[in-house]
Design a protein around this motif. Structure first.
Motif, PDB file in Angstrom:
ATOM      1  N   MET B   1       0.683  -1.186   0.184  1.00 42.91           N
ATOM      2  CA  MET B   1       0.100  -0.068  -0.104  1.00 42.91           C
ATOM      3  C   MET B   1       0.883   1.204  -0.012  1.00 42.91           C
ATOM      4  O   MET B   1       1.826   1.388   0.917  1.00 42.91           O
ATOM      5  N   VAL B   2       0.590   2.336  -0.922  1.00 43.52           N
ATOM      6  CA  VAL B   2       1.372   3.378  -0.890  1.00 43.52           C
ATOM      7  C   VAL B   2       0.809   4.275   0.116  1.00 43.52           C
ATOM      8  O   VAL B   2      -0.317   4.410   0.378  1.00 43.52           O
ATOM      9  N   GLN B   3       1.705   4.974   0.947  1.00 42.37           N
ATOM     10  CA  GLN B   3       1.300   5.899   1.778  1.00 42.37           C
ATOM     11  C   GLN B   3       0.720   7.098   1.211  1.00 42.37           C
ATOM     12  O   GLN B   3       1.225   7.824   0.530  1.00 42.37           O
ATOM     13  N   ARG B   4      -0.243   7.609   1.862  1.00 38.87           N
ATOM     14  CA  ARG B   4      -1.011   8.771   1.620  1.00 38.87           C
ATOM     15  C   ARG B   4       0.034   9.968   1.920  1.00 38.87           C
ATOM     16  O   ARG B   4       0.509   9.885   3.197  1.00 38.87           O
ATOM     17  N   PRO B   5       0.400  10.926   1.197  1.00 39.79           N
ATOM     18  CA  PRO B   5       1.313  11.883   1.613  1.00 39.79           C
ATOM     19  C   PRO B   5       0.756  12.849   2.416  1.00 39.79           C
ATOM     20  O   PRO B   5       1.558  14.089   2.270  1.00 39.79           O
ATOM     21  N   THR B   6      -0.042  12.799   3.028  1.00 44.91           N
ATOM     22  CA  THR B   6      -0.956  13.884   4.088  1.00 44.91           C
ATOM     23  C   THR B   6      -1.165  13.229   5.070  1.00 44.91           C
ATOM     24  O   THR B   6      -1.539  12.152   5.337  1.00 44.91           O
ATOM     25  N   ALA B   7      -1.214  13.996   6.106  1.00 48.06           N
ATOM     26  CA  ALA B   7      -1.873  13.526   7.547  1.00 48.06           C
ATOM     27  C   ALA B   7      -3.432  13.620   7.454  1.00 48.06           C
ATOM     28  O   ALA B   7      -4.017  12.776   8.311  1.00 48.06           O
ATOM     29  N   ASP B   8      -3.777  14.479   6.912  1.00 42.84           N
ATOM     30  CA  ASP B   8      -5.246  14.576   7.015  1.00 42.84           C
ATOM     31  C   ASP B   8      -6.215  14.006   5.841  1.00 42.84           C
ATOM     32  O   ASP B   8      -6.155  14.001   4.799  1.00 42.84           O
ATOM     33  N   GLU B   9      -6.906  13.045   6.550  1.00 45.02           N
ATOM     34  CA  GLU B   9      -7.926  12.106   5.577  1.00 45.02           C
ATOM     35  C   GLU B   9      -8.845  13.034   4.999  1.00 45.02           C
ATOM     36  O   GLU B   9      -9.228  13.979   5.710  1.00 45.02           O
ATOM     37  N   PRO B  10      -8.970  12.938   3.581  1.00 47.80           N
ATOM     38  CA  PRO B  10     -10.006  13.518   2.887  1.00 47.80           C
ATOM     39  C   PRO B  10     -11.352  13.324   3.675  1.00 47.80           C
ATOM     40  O   PRO B  10     -11.924  12.299   3.991  1.00 47.80           O
ATOM     41  N   THR B  11     -12.276  14.564   3.689  1.00 49.52           N
ATOM     42  CA  THR B  11     -13.653  14.221   4.302  1.00 49.52           C
ATOM     43  C   THR B  11     -14.302  13.544   3.182  1.00 49.52           C
ATOM     44  O   THR B  11     -14.147  13.563   2.029  1.00 49.52           O
ATOM     45  N   ALA B  12     -15.519  13.414   3.550  1.00 46.16           N
ATOM     46  CA  ALA B  12     -16.575  12.440   2.663  1.00 46.16           C
ATOM     47  C   ALA B  12     -16.855  13.392   1.438  1.00 46.16           C
ATOM     48  O   ALA B  12     -16.968  12.763   0.313  1.00 46.16           O
ATOM     49  N   ASP B  13     -17.044  14.900   1.612  1.00 39.94           N
ATOM     50  CA  ASP B  13     -17.190  15.516   0.426  1.00 39.94           C
ATOM     51  C   ASP B  13     -16.439  15.758  -0.681  1.00 39.94           C
ATOM     52  O   ASP B  13     -16.749  15.381  -1.877  1.00 39.94           O
ATOM     53  N   ILE B  14     -14.979  15.626  -0.049  1.00 37.50           N
ATOM     54  CA  ILE B  14     -13.944  15.746  -1.142  1.00 37.50           C
ATOM     55  C   ILE B  14     -13.815  14.225  -1.930  1.00 37.50           C
ATOM     56  O   ILE B  14     -13.887  14.164  -2.972  1.00 37.50           O
ATOM     57  N   SER B  15     -13.892  13.119  -1.002  1.00 34.65           N
ATOM     58  CA  SER B  15     -13.644  12.044  -1.556  1.00 34.65           C
ATOM     59  C   SER B  15     -14.595  11.696  -2.609  1.00 34.65           C
ATOM     60  O   SER B  15     -14.455  11.045  -3.596  1.00 34.65           O
ATOM     61  N   GLN B  16     -16.055  12.051  -2.440  1.00 36.43           N
ATOM     62  CA  GLN B  16     -16.953  11.984  -3.267  1.00 36.43           C
ATOM     63  C   GLN B  16     -16.805  12.820  -4.534  1.00 36.43           C
ATOM     64  O   GLN B  16     -17.127  12.320  -5.692  1.00 36.43           O
ATOM     65  N   ALA B  17     -16.204  13.901  -4.353  1.00 35.77           N
ATOM     66  CA  ALA B  17     -16.142  14.741  -5.478  1.00 35.77           C
ATOM     67  C   ALA B  17     -15.066  14.055  -6.719  1.00 35.77           C
ATOM     68  O   ALA B  17     -15.153  14.167  -7.583  1.00 35.77           O
ATOM     69  N   VAL B  18     -13.991  13.773  -5.847  1.00 35.31           N
ATOM     70  CA  VAL B  18     -12.751  12.941  -6.534  1.00 35.31           C
ATOM     71  C   VAL B  18     -13.401  11.441  -7.416  1.00 35.31           C
ATOM     72  O   VAL B  18     -13.332  11.399  -8.488  1.00 35.31           O
ATOM     73  N   TRP B  19     -14.156  10.967  -6.581  1.00 35.08           N
ATOM     74  CA  TRP B  19     -14.708   9.772  -7.158  1.00 35.08           C
ATOM     75  C   TRP B  19     -15.759  10.057  -8.356  1.00 35.08           C
ATOM     76  O   TRP B  19     -15.368   9.561  -9.435  1.00 35.08           O
ATOM     77  N   ARG B  20     -16.710  11.011  -8.362  1.00 29.81           N
ATOM     78  CA  ARG B  20     -17.449  11.253  -9.350  1.00 29.81           C
ATOM     79  C   ARG B  20     -16.697  12.020 -10.362  1.00 29.81           C
ATOM     80  O   ARG B  20     -17.347  11.739 -11.382  1.00 29.81           O
ATOM     81  N   THR B  21     -15.908  12.793 -10.218  1.00 34.29           N
ATOM     82  CA  THR B  21     -15.025  13.316 -11.392  1.00 34.29           C
ATOM     83  C   THR B  21     -14.369  12.290 -12.179  1.00 34.29           C
ATOM     84  O   THR B  21     -14.651  12.166 -13.542  1.00 34.29           O
ATOM     85  N   VAL B  22     -13.798  11.275 -11.635  1.00 38.14           N
ATOM     86  CA  VAL B  22     -13.211  10.237 -12.445  1.00 38.14           C
ATOM     87  C   VAL B  22     -14.132   9.366 -13.078  1.00 38.14           C
ATOM     88  O   VAL B  22     -13.977   9.078 -14.301  1.00 38.14           O
TER      89      VAL B  22
END
Lengths: 197, 197
Positions: B1-22
């Motif tokens: 598993m590649v390490q996520r390069p930031t300490a802050d997990e994305p919030t659900a709205d950000i996750s949703q936006a990434v998902w729907r855009t792809v």
């Protein structure tokens, strides 16, 4: 077949530059600028041939179809045994060598770009349907007594298997080396034809 | 598993936006700017979570794995018959409904972007290998007497078939409607298990 939006067919060096950019740099890096750099020409010359980036990518997809079809034609002429002929033609879409590895990368890149683009998708659909018709007639030559539905289903499963293996092996070549892909395809053809007999 | 390069997990709205855009706009249109527009936030906030566009795409691929794994876990818990369980889990990667259709688009888009990107490729490899291990154990539950090699090969063929069908149907849904995909998968599982028996 989508109409190429320009009168001038691209020259071999331009075609080669488009192909290698998609295969080696990936679909996202395949810009008109990058292709012009590879071809050693101006972006204007690339745009003269293609007018749009989509048309340039469609050209790569058509090259892919032509390369795959030429290899399949050669296999059909060379191989007398129907089962071996079917296997050899299907092997054309596995990543068994560097040439077919490049083709699989062009396939995956184009597929991703075509998902949100109607013209590109039409080109892809036309090519994959012609490919399926070819595989159906090769299956029929092995098992002429099978029903049309059974033959169609067998061809669809074989195409899905080989496309899937090409995609999986492109990204994880260690898990799906060429000899593994060949073994899996041979097993599948054996099972499929046995079920049709 | 590649390490996520930031300490802050994305919030659900950000996750949703990434998902729907792809899934909806395609991989090439998935820029930090477009995701920020969808999430209704600044590009700075997106960059705070991901630092790079690759990390943002890796997040989408991890979501895809989590969604597929959750569906498979549910199927494994719900279904007692080993063959039906195998079929139901494998159906998780076919494009049988809108949700799985989106997942297949994320898969294809990510695969294309991962071809020239080592970090993205590692994420993809880790996910597909875990998926294969799951299918191997489900095949084993159907045909425990088969050799390890035969079980592995059966799992690889089934995975390749379903990945291939997902890709083909994403681009040409008319040729591979849901009921056709299900029929082809059922036929394949029947042939495969019969050969292992």
């Amino acid at each position: 077949m989508v109409q190429r939006p320009t009168a001038d067919e691209p020259t071999a060096d331009i075609s080669q530059a488009v192909w290698r950019t998609v295969a080696e740099d990936g679909i996202e890096a395949t810009t008109v600028r990058r292709v012009a750099e590879r071809a050693g020409c101006t972006t204007g010359r690339i745009m003269h041939h293609f007018r749009t980036r989509s048309a340039m990518l469609i050209h790569a997809r058509e090259l892919l179809y032509e390369r795959t079809a030429a290899r399949a034609d050669a296999a059909e002429r060379a191989i007398g045994d129907p089962q071996e002929r079917l296997i050899e033609v299907l092997s054309g879409s596995l990543t068994l060598d560097a040439e077919r590895g490049q083709e699989a990368r062009v396939w995956t890149g184009f597929a991703a770009a075509a998902l949100p683009d109607g013209d590109m998708r039409q080109t892809h659909i036309a090519s994959t349907r012609r490919w399926r018709a070819r595989i159906e007639s090769l299956v029929e030559a092995c098992a002429g007594q099978a029903s049309t539905t059974a033959t169609r289903h067998a061809a669809m499963r074989l195409i899905a298997l080989t496309e899937g293996l090409a995609g999986l092996s492109s990204l994880d070549p260690d898990s799906y080396p060429p000899e593994q892909q060949t073994t899996l395809l041979r097993e599948e053809v054996t099972l499929t034809l046995r079920a049709l007999a």
